[in-house]
Design a protein around this motif. Sequence first.
Motif, PDB file in Angstrom:
ATOM      1  N   ASN A   1    -127.638 -13.348  44.425  1.00 23.25           N
ATOM      2  CA  ASN A   1    -129.070 -13.325  44.699  1.00 23.25           C
ATOM      3  C   ASN A   1    -129.732 -11.996  44.377  1.00 23.25           C
ATOM      4  O   ASN A   1    -130.919 -11.815  44.608  1.00 23.25           O
ATOM      5  CB  ASN A   1    -129.312 -13.667  46.175  1.00 23.25           C
ATOM      6  N   GLN A   2    -128.954 -11.058  43.853  1.00 22.59           N
ATOM      7  CA  GLN A   2    -129.520  -9.758  43.488  1.00 22.59           C
ATOM      8  C   GLN A   2    -130.245  -9.876  42.153  1.00 22.59           C
ATOM      9  O   GLN A   2    -129.718 -10.432  41.179  1.00 22.59           O
ATOM     10  CB  GLN A   2    -128.417  -8.705  43.397  1.00 22.59           C
ATOM     11  N   ALA A   3    -131.461  -9.353  42.098  1.00 24.79           N
ATOM     12  CA  ALA A   3    -132.243  -9.418  40.856  1.00 24.79           C
ATOM     13  C   ALA A   3    -131.616  -8.544  39.783  1.00 24.79           C
ATOM     14  O   ALA A   3    -131.121  -7.442  40.070  1.00 24.79           O
ATOM     15  CB  ALA A   3    -133.674  -8.988  41.112  1.00 24.79           C
ATOM     16  N   VAL A   4    -131.608  -9.038  38.552  1.00 27.43           N
ATOM     17  CA  VAL A   4    -131.081  -8.286  37.413  1.00 27.43           C
ATOM     18  C   VAL A   4    -132.062  -8.390  36.256  1.00 27.43           C
ATOM     19  O   VAL A   4    -132.944  -9.252  36.220  1.00 27.43           O
ATOM     20  CB  VAL A   4    -129.700  -8.818  36.959  1.00 27.43           C
ATOM     21  N   VAL A   5    -131.910  -7.477  35.317  1.00 27.36           N
ATOM     22  CA  VAL A   5    -132.631  -7.530  34.042  1.00 27.36           C
ATOM     23  C   VAL A   5    -131.552  -7.545  32.970  1.00 27.36           C
ATOM     24  O   VAL A   5    -130.893  -6.534  32.725  1.00 27.36           O
ATOM     25  CB  VAL A   5    -133.557  -6.315  33.852  1.00 27.36           C
ATOM     26  N   GLU A   6    -131.328  -8.697  32.333  1.00 28.91           N
ATOM     27  CA  GLU A   6    -130.248  -8.815  31.354  1.00 28.91           C
ATOM     28  C   GLU A   6    -130.752  -9.547  30.122  1.00 28.91           C
ATOM     29  O   GLU A   6    -131.310 -10.634  30.214  1.00 28.91           O
ATOM     30  CB  GLU A   6    -129.030  -9.520  31.951  1.00 28.91           C
ATOM     31  N   ALA A   7    -130.587  -8.901  28.968  1.00 30.86           N
ATOM     32  CA  ALA A   7    -131.114  -9.427  27.716  1.00 30.86           C
ATOM     33  C   ALA A   7    -129.974  -9.772  26.768  1.00 30.86           C
ATOM     34  O   ALA A   7    -129.072  -8.958  26.553  1.00 30.86           O
ATOM     35  CB  ALA A   7    -132.042  -8.419  27.050  1.00 30.86           C
ATOM     36  N   HIS A   8    -130.035 -10.963  26.197  1.00 31.50           N
ATOM     37  CA  HIS A   8    -129.098 -11.363  25.139  1.00 31.50           C
ATOM     38  C   HIS A   8    -129.801 -11.184  23.809  1.00 31.50           C
ATOM     39  O   HIS A   8    -130.870 -11.760  23.565  1.00 31.50           O
ATOM     40  CB  HIS A   8    -128.680 -12.827  25.312  1.00 31.50           C
ATOM     41  N   LEU A   9    -129.232 -10.363  22.927  1.00 33.42           N
ATOM     42  CA  LEU A   9    -129.798 -10.098  21.611  1.00 33.42           C
ATOM     43  C   LEU A   9    -129.221 -11.072  20.608  1.00 33.42           C
ATOM     44  O   LEU A   9    -128.004 -11.243  20.518  1.00 33.42           O
ATOM     45  CB  LEU A   9    -129.499  -8.656  21.174  1.00 33.42           C
ATOM     46  N   PHE A  10    -130.094 -11.718  19.858  1.00 33.42           N
ATOM     47  CA  PHE A  10    -129.653 -12.708  18.880  1.00 33.42           C
ATOM     48  C   PHE A  10    -128.995 -12.029  17.673  1.00 33.42           C
ATOM     49  O   PHE A  10    -129.496 -11.020  17.157  1.00 33.42           O
ATOM     50  CB  PHE A  10    -130.829 -13.560  18.394  1.00 33.42           C
ATOM     51  N   ASP A  11    -127.899 -12.617  17.224  1.00 31.70           N
ATOM     52  CA  ASP A  11    -127.265 -12.217  15.955  1.00 31.70           C
ATOM     53  C   ASP A  11    -127.001 -10.714  15.900  1.00 31.70           C
ATOM     54  O   ASP A  11    -127.209 -10.061  14.866  1.00 31.70           O
ATOM     55  CB  ASP A  11    -128.149 -12.624  14.769  1.00 31.70           C
TER      56      ASP A  11
END
Length: 312
Positions: free
Chosen positions: A255-265
């Motif tokens: 339940n902890q907020a995160v900022v996580e980005a998946h970069l394409f290719d």
Amino acid sequence: MAERLTDVTSGLPPDVTRTAVTVGSFDGVHRGHQDVLRQLVGRARTLGVHSLLVTFDPHPLEVVNPAAAPRLLTVGDEKLEVLAESGVDFVAIVPFTPALAAYSAERFVDEILLGRFRMHDLLMGYDHRFGHNRAGDAATMQRLGQERGFDVTVVPAVTVNGGQNISSTAIRRAVAGGDLHGASRGLGRDYSLGGTVEEGARRGRLLGFPTANVPVPSARKLLPPEGVYAVRVQTPMGPHDGMLNLGPRPTFGDNQAVVEAHLFDADLDLYGARVRIDFVERLRDTQKFSGVDALVAQLNVDSANARRVLSS
């Protein structure tokens, strides 16, 4: 790039004897702010003086009325990164203290703008006010200019949508409501957050969607609603399209907020690198899935939707 000034005198080089100045919080550095800065730079060049933005940290309302202080569109270096593109020669960040809040408009002009920053010319937004209780309006500044020998130019509002004034307040409402297109119209760019990539749980890599994790910003930073977003991530190796999870990971009981980005290719080692995440469009709410397979299936849908949005 504008030089940052923070010392108790001015930090200006000795050969800078006259400046064209504008003053304000400039939170977000939106299109109205950018218009003021364009005019400031142009006037400084015409006069043969240096351009200077005087801004404050913390936001004045955090000192004067903390209960009314807004969450900010730009925090820390985020504002400076935008200002670096403005052409302004110097940025002075003045600590906003209770003592400074008590300065009259006259004292602020005499001690800070004239005495410390060598002001020759003042540009101010149509709605900006100086000094204790915001008493120093445009008419007051023009009177002080006549008395003390500096020129004052008042810059009118920049409008969108047939007459709506651009303001940090209106942009904050758009961001808080998830209206990223409305926010970008006011900002003149996508809304963003910056941070240094840190190591996460590596769960995304196991799912086939490795992520760059950025610490959740301080409570001073305004974030859009939790959910999944199409984003562009500015990295030291260049920009990359991607998708972002902002919020908890309920499928894993986290339940902890995160900022996580998946970069394409992209297969980049970004640990320790500073990145900027530009929010382009909100794709969906945060959801809890029945298991890993259902989550991966949705991530594939999210990926396709984000690629479609970003390609358009």
